[in-house]
Design a protein around this motif. Structure first.
Motif, mmCIF file in Angstrom:
data_model
loop_
_atom_site.group_PDB
_atom_site.id
_atom_site.type_symbol
_atom_site.label_atom_id
_atom_site.label_comp_id
_atom_site.label_asym_id
_atom_site.label_seq_id
_atom_site.Cartn_x
_atom_site.Cartn_y
_atom_site.Cartn_z
ATOM 1 N N GLU A 37 0.825 -1.204 0.000
ATOM 2 C CA GLU A 37 0.000 0.000 0.000
ATOM 3 C C GLU A 37 0.862 1.259 0.000
ATOM 4 O OE1 GLU A 37 -2.639 -0.578 3.282
ATOM 5 O OE2 GLU A 37 -3.926 -1.976 2.173
ATOM 6 N N VAL A 42 -3.404 -1.181 -4.042
ATOM 7 C CA VAL A 42 -4.653 -1.186 -3.282
ATOM 8 C C VAL A 42 -5.177 -2.610 -3.218
ATOM 9 C CG1 VAL A 42 -7.036 -0.356 -3.194
ATOM 10 C CG2 VAL A 42 -5.213 1.161 -4.015
ATOM 11 N N THR A 44 -7.823 -5.059 -3.570
ATOM 12 C CA THR A 44 -9.091 -4.954 -4.293
ATOM 13 C C THR A 44 -9.980 -6.192 -4.176
ATOM 14 O OG1 THR A 44 -8.118 -5.794 -6.356
ATOM 15 C CG2 THR A 44 -8.044 -3.397 -5.987
ATOM 16 N N VAL A 152 -14.309 -0.519 -2.864
ATOM 17 C CA VAL A 152 -12.928 -0.283 -3.300
ATOM 18 C C VAL A 152 -12.903 -0.258 -4.823
ATOM 19 C CG1 VAL A 152 -10.589 -1.245 -3.399
ATOM 20 C CG2 VAL A 152 -11.879 -1.339 -1.265
#
Length: 293
Positions: A37, A42, A44, A152
């Protein structure tokens, strides 16, 4: 937007079209996830039945696998994090797999569970695996094996235009010819001329993928390293960026620490992060990928 399909050519019999994902095996998924991160990835999606998480940014997919069956078996490696697999995007995974087996690759035992895709693959360096993954139009393996994390963005943009550039592999003394032959015969990688390097670490031998989109760097132990622990394995992911120094600045703002001394000092050519806990590091290399419409 139209989808550009890359059909196999004589110089690319497997129809390789880039890296689909890099997989890490780790007993410390939270620590590795936090580092990813910081690098701009990210989380997901999560695997439907295993302790596996998909991290993304731009065109890059990274899988963090904490399933006990995927972890290093040696007691000395229990706390380490290893690059356990590279998945190559191909036009036809089954055809690519059969070609690799025909050329002498060793098949892996299937690891697919109930309601999971069986991704074909062969043995790579050390305990690693080379997977072959179909990527046709909008369908992907992630639609079957993973559940999206709510709220997300499933396709987060890349930080500073970053993208996969390659992977560094350590090899044994005088083993370069064998590994060059392995990648050349099985997957049509091409060794670059001696002395041709990218980034800030001009070592070993570079092999270019037949799709010209990523590289493998083979590095033998340095001279006078008789007491150095040196295993054949995948050791580092290379990430391309159009403007390395801009990428370094953005990553430093996110807490990533780069080596600031020669010969690995950050420059417009490349940069190297510090070695993080678990033996993880990342290398930045200047790269301008071709744009396809």
């Amino acid at each position: 937007m139209t989808v550009q399909e890359h059909n196999p050519e004589p110089s690319n019999p497997l129809g390789i079209d880039g890296i689909e994902f890099i997989e890490y095996a780790t007993a410390r998924p939270m620590m590795l996830g936090a580092l990813l991160e910081q690098m701009g990835f990210v989380a997901t999606a999560r695997h439907r039945s295993r302790e596996v998480t998909l991290y993304r940014q731009g065109s890059m997919n990274v899988i963090v696998n904490a399933d006990p069956a995927a972890l290093p078996q040696s007691e000395t490696d229990l706390q380490s994090t290893v690059i356990s697999a590279i998945a190559l995007r191909v036009r036809d995974a089954d055809a690519a797999y059969r070609h690799a087996i025909h050329m002498g690759a060793w098949a892996i035992q299937t690891r697919a569970g109930v309601m999971e895709l069986n991704i074909p693959g062969v043995h790579g360096v050390g305990d690693s695996i080379l997977y072959f993954v179909d990527r046709v139009r909008d369908f992907s393996i992630y639609d079957v094996d993973f559940k999206p994390i709510p709220h997300v963005d499933p396709h987060p943009p890349a930080l500073a235009g970053m993208h996969f550039f390659g992977v560094v592999q350590t090899i044994g003394r005088d083993r370069s010819p064998e590994w060059i032959d392995f990648y050349q015969q099985l997957m049509s990688f091409r060794p670059l001329p001696e002395g041709h390097f990218f980034g800030v670490l001009p070592k070993g031998i570079l092999l270019e993928s037949p799709c010209h989109s990523f590289y493998l760097q083979l590095v033998e132990p340095p001279e006078g390293a008789a007491g150095l622990q040196w295993e054949e394995q995948l050791v580092r992911v290379g990430i391309g960026a159009p403007d390395v120094l801009d990428a370094v600045r953005q990553l430093q703002q996110r807490g990533i620490v780069f080596i600031d001394r020669e010969p690995a000092q950050s420059s417009e050519k490349g940069a190297l992060t510090q070695l993080y806990k678990g033996g993880i590091s990342f290398e930045l290399v200047v790269s301008h990928p071709e744009k396809t419409a």
